[in-house]
Enzyme design. Structure first.
Site, PDB file in Angstrom:
ATOM      1  N   ARG A  66       0.842  -1.208   0.000  1.00 26.61           N
ATOM      2  CA  ARG A  66       0.000   0.000   0.000  1.00 26.61           C
ATOM      3  C   ARG A  66       0.871   1.249   0.000  1.00 26.61           C
ATOM      4  O   ARG A  66       0.522   2.281  -0.575  1.00 26.61           O
ATOM      5  CB  ARG A  66      -0.946  -0.014   1.205  1.00 26.61           C
ATOM      6  CG  ARG A  66      -1.615   1.314   1.484  1.00 26.61           C
ATOM      7  CD  ARG A  66      -2.900   1.191   2.274  1.00 26.61           C
ATOM      8  NE  ARG A  66      -2.799   0.434   3.496  1.00 26.61           N
ATOM      9  CZ  ARG A  66      -2.156   0.847   4.597  1.00 26.61           C
ATOM     10  NH1 ARG A  66      -1.526   2.001   4.615  1.00 26.61           N
ATOM     11  NH2 ARG A  66      -2.134   0.103   5.681  1.00 26.61           N
ATOM     12  N   TYR A 124     -16.603  15.274 -17.065  1.00 27.94           N
ATOM     13  CA  TYR A 124     -17.116  13.949 -16.751  1.00 27.94           C
ATOM     14  C   TYR A 124     -18.074  14.073 -15.556  1.00 27.94           C
ATOM     15  O   TYR A 124     -17.688  14.581 -14.510  1.00 27.94           O
ATOM     16  CB  TYR A 124     -15.960  12.987 -16.454  1.00 27.94           C
ATOM     17  CG  TYR A 124     -16.457  11.685 -15.908  1.00 27.94           C
ATOM     18  CD1 TYR A 124     -17.380  10.923 -16.614  1.00 27.94           C
ATOM     19  CD2 TYR A 124     -16.050  11.233 -14.664  1.00 27.94           C
ATOM     20  CE1 TYR A 124     -17.876   9.748 -16.107  1.00 27.94           C
ATOM     21  CE2 TYR A 124     -16.535  10.049 -14.141  1.00 27.94           C
ATOM     22  CZ  TYR A 124     -17.454   9.319 -14.871  1.00 27.94           C
ATOM     23  OH  TYR A 124     -17.953   8.159 -14.348  1.00 27.94           O
ATOM     24  N   LYS A 164      -8.647   4.785 -19.872  1.00 30.53           N
ATOM     25  CA  LYS A 164      -8.978   5.123 -21.269  1.00 30.53           C
ATOM     26  C   LYS A 164      -7.785   4.831 -22.185  1.00 30.53           C
ATOM     27  O   LYS A 164      -7.356   3.705 -22.265  1.00 30.53           O
ATOM     28  CB  LYS A 164      -9.443   6.581 -21.345  1.00 30.53           C
ATOM     29  CG  LYS A 164     -10.439   6.971 -20.249  1.00 30.53           C
ATOM     30  CD  LYS A 164     -11.736   6.192 -20.300  1.00 30.53           C
ATOM     31  CE  LYS A 164     -12.650   6.640 -19.158  1.00 30.53           C
ATOM     32  NZ  LYS A 164     -13.856   5.863 -19.024  1.00 30.53           N
TER      33      LYS A 164
HETATM   34  N1  PLP Z   1     -12.024  11.949 -16.533  1.00 30.02           N
HETATM   35  C1  PLP Z   1     -12.658  11.801 -17.691  1.00 30.02           C
HETATM   36  C2  PLP Z   1     -12.497  12.830 -18.755  1.00 30.02           C
HETATM   37  C3  PLP Z   1     -13.487  10.688 -17.904  1.00 30.02           C
HETATM   38  O1  PLP Z   1     -14.148  10.564 -19.049  1.00 30.02           O
HETATM   39  C4  PLP Z   1     -13.628   9.728 -16.874  1.00 30.02           C
HETATM   40  C5  PLP Z   1     -14.484   8.541 -17.037  1.00 30.02           C
HETATM   41  O2  PLP Z   1     -15.172   8.372 -18.018  1.00 30.02           O
HETATM   42  C6  PLP Z   1     -12.945   9.926 -15.683  1.00 30.02           C
HETATM   43  C7  PLP Z   1     -12.136  11.036 -15.542  1.00 30.02           C
HETATM   44  C8  PLP Z   1     -13.065   8.947 -14.558  1.00 30.02           C
HETATM   45  O3  PLP Z   1     -12.210   7.876 -14.800  1.00 30.02           O
HETATM   46  P1  PLP Z   1     -12.483   6.404 -14.216  1.00 30.02           P
HETATM   47  O4  PLP Z   1     -13.612   5.834 -14.998  1.00 30.02           O
HETATM   48  O5  PLP Z   1     -11.170   5.709 -14.430  1.00 30.02           O
HETATM   49  O6  PLP Z   1     -12.843   6.561 -12.790  1.00 30.02           O
END
Ligand code: PLP
Length: 374
Positions: free
Chosen positions: A50, A102, A199
């Site tokens: 951790r 998001y 992503k």
């Molecule tokens: N930032 C953006 C631009 C996103 O599109 C997303 C999720 O779709 C996130 C952050 C959050 O990421 P995670 O799904 O890995 O929690």
């Protein structure tokens, strides 16, 4: 030798000294033998997984180098990365946030951090005057996403970084859509960069992860480093290994995603059944000049507004054969999604479909769109 990012990415992990393996082993051990007299509690000491783990340390070094930052902290998701930064602030602090980002981040701020005492003003980050007007004495953080998900709006990172600095606030940029290959927020003046590794960086729809990169080590960085280690929302060794592997081919994948997306955007922009295409590197984008200046590639994400409204948009999703109706973006498979149906408390238009262009041949993707729109 000054290495280019593609070369650095491939050579980001050193050959394993124990075995000579050029692919690093996955270290699953949760605990490490240490000399009691040598305990320093520094953030990279191997004591307990951790606290730090070889796969995490390697990914963090690679991400810090790619973003041009001083340090990086890998956590369990992109959402957890934002959550950690918010937790490191103090009740009473003020945040200026993009009103288009998001949706989960907006939910975090409104539902969890507002009652906890973090105050947030949401503004349109493409309106520089609105950003300047929203800054207050107690503003500690400005957060923006560029391009935004799903409206594909851009923010002028350099201009907003200057405003934030003049006000004594830090600028955090969510670089998930552009990736560190196409956009360099720290060079433009950002203090913190967050990427969802889920992503493009991991890139194969099989890893959930996030990373927080700091331009320099300051008080907030130290708090985040401790929060990650004490709170324990760390990325697992396996996911660190997969994300680090993804990083090695990120440049070439993003180029391919972007070239195909460009072709698809041009096809859709001319199609009579499409009202509008939102893609940063398409000349019809209202911030096309900024996109060319700020982003080396357009990335693989776009949104389309379908003529005829909600039902017509959903019908289009159902008629496609190569595009999968699924959430997320940045992986090998092309995905399409009716965003209004999935986002909570949203103002996303009901005829908007978010499209993630994968690594299929663009001609096949265009043929599929042509048949579905016929
Ligand atoms: N930032 C953006 C631009 C996103 O599109 C997303 C999720 O779709 C996130 C952050 C959050 O990421 P995670 O799904 O890995 O929690």
């Amino acid at each position: 030798m000054r290495l280019r990012p593609e070369t650095r990415a491939v050579h980001s992990a050193a050959t394993d000294p124990a075995s000579g393996a050029i692919v690093p082993p996955i270290v699953l051990s949760t605990t490490f033998e240490y000399e009691t007299t040598e305990l320093e509690h520094d953030t990279d000491q191997l004591i307990y997984t951790r606290w730090q783990n070889p796969n995490r340390a390697s990914l963090e070094r690679a991400m810090a180098a790619l973003e041009g930052g001083a340090s990086a902290h890998a956590v369990s998701s992109g959402s957890a990365a934002m959550l950690t930064v918010f937790q490191a602030l103090n009740p009473g602090d003020h945040i200026v946030s993009s009103d288009d980002m998001y949706f989960g981040i907006r939910v975090q701020l409104n539902e969890f951090f507002a009652p906890w005492g973090l105050k947030t003003t949401f503004v349109d980050m493409s309106d520089l005057e609105a950003v300047r007007a929203a800054l207050r004495h107690e503003t500690k953080l400005v957060i923006l996403e560029s391009p935004t998900n799903p409206m594909i709006r851009l923010a002028d990172i350099a201009a907003i970084a200057e405003f934030a600095r003049a006000n004594g606030a830090r600028l955090l940029v969510d670089n998930t859509v552009a990736t560190p290959v196409a956009q360099h927020p720290i060079q433009l003046g950002a203090d913190i960069v967050v990427n969802s590794l889920t992503k493009y960086i991991a890139g194969h729809h099989d890893v959930l992860g996030g990373v927080i990169v700091f331009a320099e080590g300051d008080e907030l960085e130290e708090r985040v480093a401790r929060l990650v280690r004490i709170g324990g929302g760390v990325l697992s060794p396996m996911n660190c290994w997969l994300a680090a592997r993804g990083l090695q081919s990120l440049s070439y994948r993003l180029r391919a995603h972007s070239e195909s997306a460009q072709e698809v955007a041009c096809f859709l922009a001319e199609h009579p059944k499409i009202e509008r295409v939102l893609y940063p590197h398409h000349p019809s984008h209202p911030q096309y000049d900024l996109a060319l200046r700020q982003m080396e590639f357009g990335s693989g994400l776009m949104s389309i507004l379908v003529k005829g409204g909600r039902e017509t948009a959903i019908e289009l999703v159902n008629r496609l054969e190569l595009f999968t109706s699924a959430t997320s973006f940045g992986g090998t498979h092309s995905l399409i999604e009716h965003r209004e149906s999935i986002e909570e408390g949203t103002s996303t238009p009901e005829n908007l479909l978010r499209v993630s262009i994968g690594l299929e041949h663009p001609a096949d993707l265009i043929a599929d769109l042509r048949q579905a729109l016929a």
